[in-house]
Design an enzyme around this catalytic site. Structure first.
Site, PDB file in Angstrom:
ATOM      1  N   ARG A  15     -48.048  50.154  29.407  1.00  0.00           N
ATOM      2  CA  ARG A  15     -49.187  50.907  28.655  1.00  0.00           C
ATOM      3  C   ARG A  15     -50.703  51.491  29.655  1.00  0.00           C
ATOM      4  O   ARG A  15     -50.346  50.790  30.242  1.00  0.00           O
ATOM      5  CB  ARG A  15     -49.194  49.687  27.526  1.00  0.00           C
ATOM      6  CG  ARG A  15     -48.052  50.125  26.453  1.00  0.00           C
ATOM      7  CD  ARG A  15     -48.480  48.524  25.480  1.00  0.00           C
ATOM      8  NE  ARG A  15     -48.830  47.545  25.930  1.00  0.00           N
ATOM      9  CZ  ARG A  15     -48.724  46.087  25.123  1.00  0.00           C
ATOM     10  NH1 ARG A  15     -49.010  46.820  24.098  1.00  0.00           N
ATOM     11  NH2 ARG A  15     -48.410  44.896  25.766  1.00  0.00           N
ATOM     12  N   LYS A  75     -54.083  44.918  27.657  1.00  0.00           N
ATOM     13  CA  LYS A  75     -53.028  43.308  28.286  1.00  0.00           C
ATOM     14  C   LYS A  75     -54.341  42.139  29.137  1.00  0.00           C
ATOM     15  O   LYS A  75     -55.500  43.086  29.435  1.00  0.00           O
ATOM     16  CB  LYS A  75     -52.302  42.779  28.884  1.00  0.00           C
ATOM     17  CG  LYS A  75     -51.150  43.999  28.027  1.00  0.00           C
ATOM     18  CD  LYS A  75     -50.530  42.591  26.517  1.00  0.00           C
ATOM     19  CE  LYS A  75     -49.902  41.053  27.092  1.00  0.00           C
ATOM     20  NZ  LYS A  75     -50.116  40.589  25.876  1.00  0.00           N
ATOM     21  N   TYR A  94     -56.913  43.405  24.670  1.00  0.00           N
ATOM     22  CA  TYR A  94     -56.683  42.030  23.606  1.00  0.00           C
ATOM     23  C   TYR A  94     -55.989  40.449  25.031  1.00  0.00           C
ATOM     24  O   TYR A  94     -56.177  41.430  26.401  1.00  0.00           O
ATOM     25  CB  TYR A  94     -54.836  42.595  23.642  1.00  0.00           C
ATOM     26  CG  TYR A  94     -53.839  43.544  22.753  1.00  0.00           C
ATOM     27  CD1 TYR A  94     -54.576  43.201  21.224  1.00  0.00           C
ATOM     28  CD2 TYR A  94     -54.181  44.479  22.871  1.00  0.00           C
ATOM     29  CE1 TYR A  94     -54.478  44.062  20.648  1.00  0.00           C
ATOM     30  CE2 TYR A  94     -53.482  45.560  22.558  1.00  0.00           C
ATOM     31  CZ  TYR A  94     -53.728  44.986  20.985  1.00  0.00           C
ATOM     32  OH  TYR A  94     -53.004  45.977  19.822  1.00  0.00           O
ATOM     33  N   HIS A  96     -56.447  37.326  23.550  1.00  0.00           N
ATOM     34  CA  HIS A  96     -55.358  36.098  23.236  1.00  0.00           C
ATOM     35  C   HIS A  96     -55.549  34.898  23.775  1.00  0.00           C
ATOM     36  O   HIS A  96     -55.036  33.879  24.507  1.00  0.00           O
ATOM     37  CB  HIS A  96     -54.101  36.212  23.159  1.00  0.00           C
ATOM     38  CG  HIS A  96     -53.131  37.570  22.315  1.00  0.00           C
ATOM     39  ND1 HIS A  96     -53.367  37.115  21.405  1.00  0.00           N
ATOM     40  CD2 HIS A  96     -52.866  39.190  22.682  1.00  0.00           C
ATOM     41  CE1 HIS A  96     -53.365  39.165  20.783  1.00  0.00           C
ATOM     42  NE2 HIS A  96     -52.467  39.464  21.289  1.00  0.00           N
ATOM     43  N   GLU A 118     -57.796  41.749  19.200  1.00  0.00           N
ATOM     44  CA  GLU A 118     -56.867  41.374  18.069  1.00  0.00           C
ATOM     45  C   GLU A 118     -57.727  40.566  17.373  1.00  0.00           C
ATOM     46  O   GLU A 118     -57.589  39.948  16.122  1.00  0.00           O
ATOM     47  CB  GLU A 118     -56.084  40.369  18.638  1.00  0.00           C
ATOM     48  CG  GLU A 118     -56.420  39.160  19.905  1.00  0.00           C
ATOM     49  CD  GLU A 118     -57.251  38.686  20.880  1.00  0.00           C
ATOM     50  OE1 GLU A 118     -57.415  37.735  21.299  1.00  0.00           O
ATOM     51  OE2 GLU A 118     -57.266  40.059  21.539  1.00  0.00           O
ATOM     52  N   ASP A 270     -48.479  35.361  22.067  1.00  0.00           N
ATOM     53  CA  ASP A 270     -49.501  35.555  22.575  1.00  0.00           C
ATOM     54  C   ASP A 270     -50.255  34.928  21.911  1.00  0.00           C
ATOM     55  O   ASP A 270     -51.365  34.176  22.989  1.00  0.00           O
ATOM     56  CB  ASP A 270     -49.667  37.162  22.292  1.00  0.00           C
ATOM     57  CG  ASP A 270     -48.538  37.871  23.409  1.00  0.00           C
ATOM     58  OD1 ASP A 270     -48.766  37.930  24.303  1.00  0.00           O
ATOM     59  OD2 ASP A 270     -49.179  39.334  22.959  1.00  0.00           O
TER      60      ASP A 270
END
Length: 366
Positions: A15, A75, A94, A96, A118, A270
């Site tokens: 991505r 990510k 993101y 996490h 998130e 995740d």
């Protein structure tokens, strides 16, 4: 503002943080966008597509980070990116954090502003930037689970939909959120018998109303989980606690109660996973077997379908990127309560309580 879009370097992450259409909106608003060479290639976007809408294509990731004030990624940064993130950066991706202490410490040390997709949260409690990837991951969980149930890859040898004269496979879905509902929808579409569990009766009532009759709901408890795992072929872990580690609903001792070749797909990986035996895997080496149970725990499942995922992600992130770029992070977060909840780490301080709780650290109030 100067916005950087680096090429993702996590294993098999195809991505990209921004499509050419997104870059067009930014350049139209007089922002400079720096895109790393081939950053969009895995998603079907080429350097000339970015250049045509006003982006500057740079050869290296170091150049992108050096040129940019705000980094837009998909990510979380990995170890080799840590030194590139400086105190003047706003990083929007993101993260996490609750599942990685090294990442958390690295971002604290960088003194950058870290805004996590998130944890951006609307008034109704929904997570608008997590939703599209949860939809993709939920649907992929069944697609991958069905594949790994095949005998040549150590599964039970079960066809989820069955055939005339042979009953369908059984799918157990833990969690009736976005992931769980999408997984149940896909499994039901294949003709499998589906049991979906949650502790939220409102969600279970909703599922009961919208799903076909071969999707049944059940209250989630250890007793009920232990009962169902004995005869279900595919188990999907789709539990989410916003910004925090996932609870361990499947413990190591439960594996002995599953039939050999049962497949578990932990979409919560995740956030540390909702199974005690979960460890993050990659698309390059996606599965491992413990006690004859096949575990699929890829931490970036949507990265396998990057064209769909990148378009879906940019659809929802672009309005927030524009606000951050147009107003600066402080004004944008002050004006937008949803975006403000995305603030996780600010200038060396944790400002999101669940992250601190994950490591038993203190929270610095804003």
């Amino acid at each position: 503002m100067k916005i950087g879009v680096p090429k993702e370097i996590k294993n098999n992450e195809n991505r990209v943080g921004m499509t050419p259409a997104g870059v067009y909106e930014l350049t139209k608003n007089n922002h400079e966008v720096f895109v790393q060479k081939d950053a969009g290639f895995g998603s079907g976007f080429f350097d000339e597509d970015y250049e045509q809408v006003g982006a500057t294509v740079l050869d290296t990731i170091e150049e992108v980070y050096t040129a940019a004030d705000m980094i837009v990624k998909v990510k979380e940064p990995i170890a080799e990116e840590y030194p590139l993130i400086k105190s003047h950066h706003v990083v929007f991706t993101y993260f996490h954090f609750a599942s990685s202490e090294p990442l958390t410490r690295a971002m604290l040390n960088s003194e950058a502003v870290c805004i996590a997709y998130e944890t951006v949260e609307d008034e109704d409690g929904s997570l608008p930037l997590l939703t599209p990837m949860s939809e993709v991951a939920g649907r992929m969980a069944i697609q991958q689970g069905a594949k790994y149930l095949e005998k040549p890859i150590k599964g039970r040898g079960v066809l989820l939909g069955g055939v005339p004269g042979v009953p369908p496979g059984k799918v157990l879905v833990l969690g009736a959120g976005i992931v769980g509902i999408q997984a149940a929808k896909m499994a039901a579409g294949l003709g499998a018998h589906v049991t979906i569990m949650d502790i939220n009766m409102k969600q279970l009532r909703y599922v009961n109303d919208v799903m076909p009759n071969h999707v049944v709901t059940e209250f989630s408890s250890e007793f009920n989980i232990r009962k169902r795992i004995k005869d279900h072929d595919l188990i999907i872990g789709g539990v989410l606690i916003k910004g925090a580690k996932a609870p361990k609903l499947i413990t190591r001792d439960m594996l002995k109660d599953m039939r050999p070749g049962t497949v578990v797909v932990d979409v919560a990986v995740d956030q540390g996973g909702c199974m005690e035996t979960t460890k993050a895997t990659t698309h390059e080496d996606p599965t491992y077997i413990i006690d004859d149970v096949v575990h699929y725990c890829v931490a970036n499942m949507p990265g396998a379908v990057p064209y769909t995922s990148t378009l879906a992600l940019t659809n929802v992130t672009l309005p927030y990127v524009l606000r951050l770029a147009n107003q600066g992070w402080e004004v944008a977060c002050a004006k937008d309560a949803s975006l403000r909840k995305g603030l996780n780490i600010v200038k060396g301080k944790i400002v999101y309580e669940e992250i601190a709780q994950a490591f038993n650290w203190s929270v610095d109030a804003m």
